[in-house]
Design a protein around this motif. Structure first.
Motif, PDB file in Angstrom:
ATOM      1  N   SER A  97      38.992  34.488  32.416  1.00 53.79           N
ATOM      2  CA  SER A  97      38.349  33.425  33.185  1.00 53.79           C
ATOM      3  C   SER A  97      36.883  33.772  33.413  1.00 53.79           C
ATOM      4  O   SER A  97      36.570  34.833  33.957  1.00 53.79           O
ATOM      5  CB  SER A  97      39.050  33.255  34.528  1.00 53.79           C
ATOM      6  N   GLN A  98      36.005  32.888  33.006  1.00 53.27           N
ATOM      7  CA  GLN A  98      34.574  33.106  33.162  1.00 53.27           C
ATOM      8  C   GLN A  98      34.191  33.196  34.639  1.00 53.27           C
ATOM      9  O   GLN A  98      33.336  34.001  35.010  1.00 53.27           O
ATOM     10  CB  GLN A  98      33.808  31.970  32.476  1.00 53.27           C
ATOM     11  N   ILE A  99      34.821  32.414  35.477  1.00 55.61           N
ATOM     12  CA  ILE A  99      34.514  32.435  36.914  1.00 55.61           C
ATOM     13  C   ILE A  99      34.811  33.808  37.498  1.00 55.61           C
ATOM     14  O   ILE A  99      34.005  34.370  38.235  1.00 55.61           O
ATOM     15  CB  ILE A  99      35.322  31.351  37.666  1.00 55.61           C
ATOM     16  N   LEU A 100      35.958  34.373  37.151  1.00 59.08           N
ATOM     17  CA  LEU A 100      36.321  35.686  37.676  1.00 59.08           C
ATOM     18  C   LEU A 100      35.443  36.791  37.109  1.00 59.08           C
ATOM     19  O   LEU A 100      35.105  37.745  37.803  1.00 59.08           O
ATOM     20  CB  LEU A 100      37.796  35.985  37.378  1.00 59.08           C
ATOM     21  N   ARG A 101      35.062  36.684  35.844  1.00 59.62           N
ATOM     22  CA  ARG A 101      34.225  37.716  35.226  1.00 59.62           C
ATOM     23  C   ARG A 101      32.804  37.697  35.774  1.00 59.62           C
ATOM     24  O   ARG A 101      32.172  38.736  35.897  1.00 59.62           O
ATOM     25  CB  ARG A 101      34.186  37.532  33.712  1.00 59.62           C
ATOM     26  N   ASP A 102      32.257  36.526  36.089  1.00 62.03           N
ATOM     27  CA  ASP A 102      30.864  36.408  36.507  1.00 62.03           C
ATOM     28  C   ASP A 102      30.631  36.749  37.980  1.00 62.03           C
ATOM     29  O   ASP A 102      29.507  37.021  38.381  1.00 62.03           O
ATOM     30  CB  ASP A 102      30.339  34.998  36.240  1.00 62.03           C
ATOM     31  N   THR A 103      31.658  36.695  38.793  1.00 62.26           N
ATOM     32  CA  THR A 103      31.499  36.927  40.223  1.00 62.26           C
ATOM     33  C   THR A 103      31.841  38.381  40.548  1.00 62.26           C
ATOM     34  O   THR A 103      32.926  38.850  40.242  1.00 62.26           O
ATOM     35  CB  THR A 103      32.423  35.981  41.018  1.00 62.26           C
ATOM     36  N   PRO A 104      30.905  39.114  41.170  1.00 62.86           N
ATOM     37  CA  PRO A 104      31.132  40.546  41.404  1.00 62.86           C
ATOM     38  C   PRO A 104      32.183  40.845  42.478  1.00 62.86           C
ATOM     39  O   PRO A 104      32.817  41.887  42.449  1.00 62.86           O
ATOM     40  CB  PRO A 104      29.765  41.072  41.812  1.00 62.86           C
ATOM     41  N   TRP A 105      32.387  39.925  43.451  1.00 61.79           N
ATOM     42  CA  TRP A 105      33.350  40.173  44.518  1.00 61.79           C
ATOM     43  C   TRP A 105      33.880  38.860  45.073  1.00 61.79           C
ATOM     44  O   TRP A 105      33.247  37.807  44.950  1.00 61.79           O
ATOM     45  CB  TRP A 105      32.750  41.014  45.640  1.00 61.79           C
ATOM     46  N   PHE A 106      35.034  38.938  45.689  1.00 67.14           N
ATOM     47  CA  PHE A 106      35.657  37.812  46.393  1.00 67.14           C
ATOM     48  C   PHE A 106      36.315  38.330  47.660  1.00 67.14           C
ATOM     49  O   PHE A 106      36.772  39.474  47.706  1.00 67.14           O
ATOM     50  CB  PHE A 106      36.779  37.174  45.557  1.00 67.14           C
TER      51      PHE A 106
END
Length: 157
Positions: A97-106
């Motif tokens: 998932s591009q969203i998960l790969r691009d975001t450093p933290w959640f």
């Protein structure tokens, strides 16, 4: 199932709430803690776990781990750590998932109402984006919880 490789379609959603299979169980992920508090009907005094995609992202966020505990944090799997009332986990992204790969933290929390079990209908109604692979979403055991400091570590869960 990830139906889109680009995040351009979701640019209008400012800070989405994602429903996905995390490294431990089904979870809500978001960078907006306030949205997660509303979904979970959770007291604001109870903080969320911050999940980093890698140790480098953890360090770039201005965090540090005492020298004697760095390898423990770096090599851990399915483990949440508490340092000075800050809870975090370093978890590799296993979904394409591009969203998960691009975001450093959640911020992360289990996908359910507070103190209840997983209900798929409830979760799908509250999430902005659902990221799922062919394994589907399944409730599993929560992560281990370890409180650490420079002198000792204590397993809480």
């Amino acid at each position: 199932m990830v139906k889109l490789q680009s995040t351009a379609r979701f640019s209008s959603i400012e800070m989405p709430v994602l429903l996905t299979q995390t490294d431990t169980t089904v979870g809500f992920l978001s960078q907006n803690a306030q949205k997660l508090y509303e979904i979970k009907s959770r007291p604001q005094t109870k903080p969320f776990i911050k999940v980093y995609k890698d140790f480098k992202s953890f360090k770039q966020d201005g965090n540090r781990v005492v020298t004697g505990r760095k390898n423990l944090v770096r090599r851990s799997k399915k483990t949440t750590f508490i340092i000075n009332n800050f809870s975090f986990r370093v978890a590799k992204i296993r979904l394409d998932s591009q969203i998960l790969r691009d975001t450093p933290w959640f911020y992360s929390t289990s996908a359910n109402k507070s103190a209840e079990s997983f209900n798929r209908d409830f979760c799908e109604s509250k999430a902005d984006i659902i990221i799922e692979n062919w394994h589907s979403l399944s409730e599993k055991d929560a992560s281990s919880l370890i409180k650490i400091n420079s002198k000792k570590r204590r397993k809480l869960r």
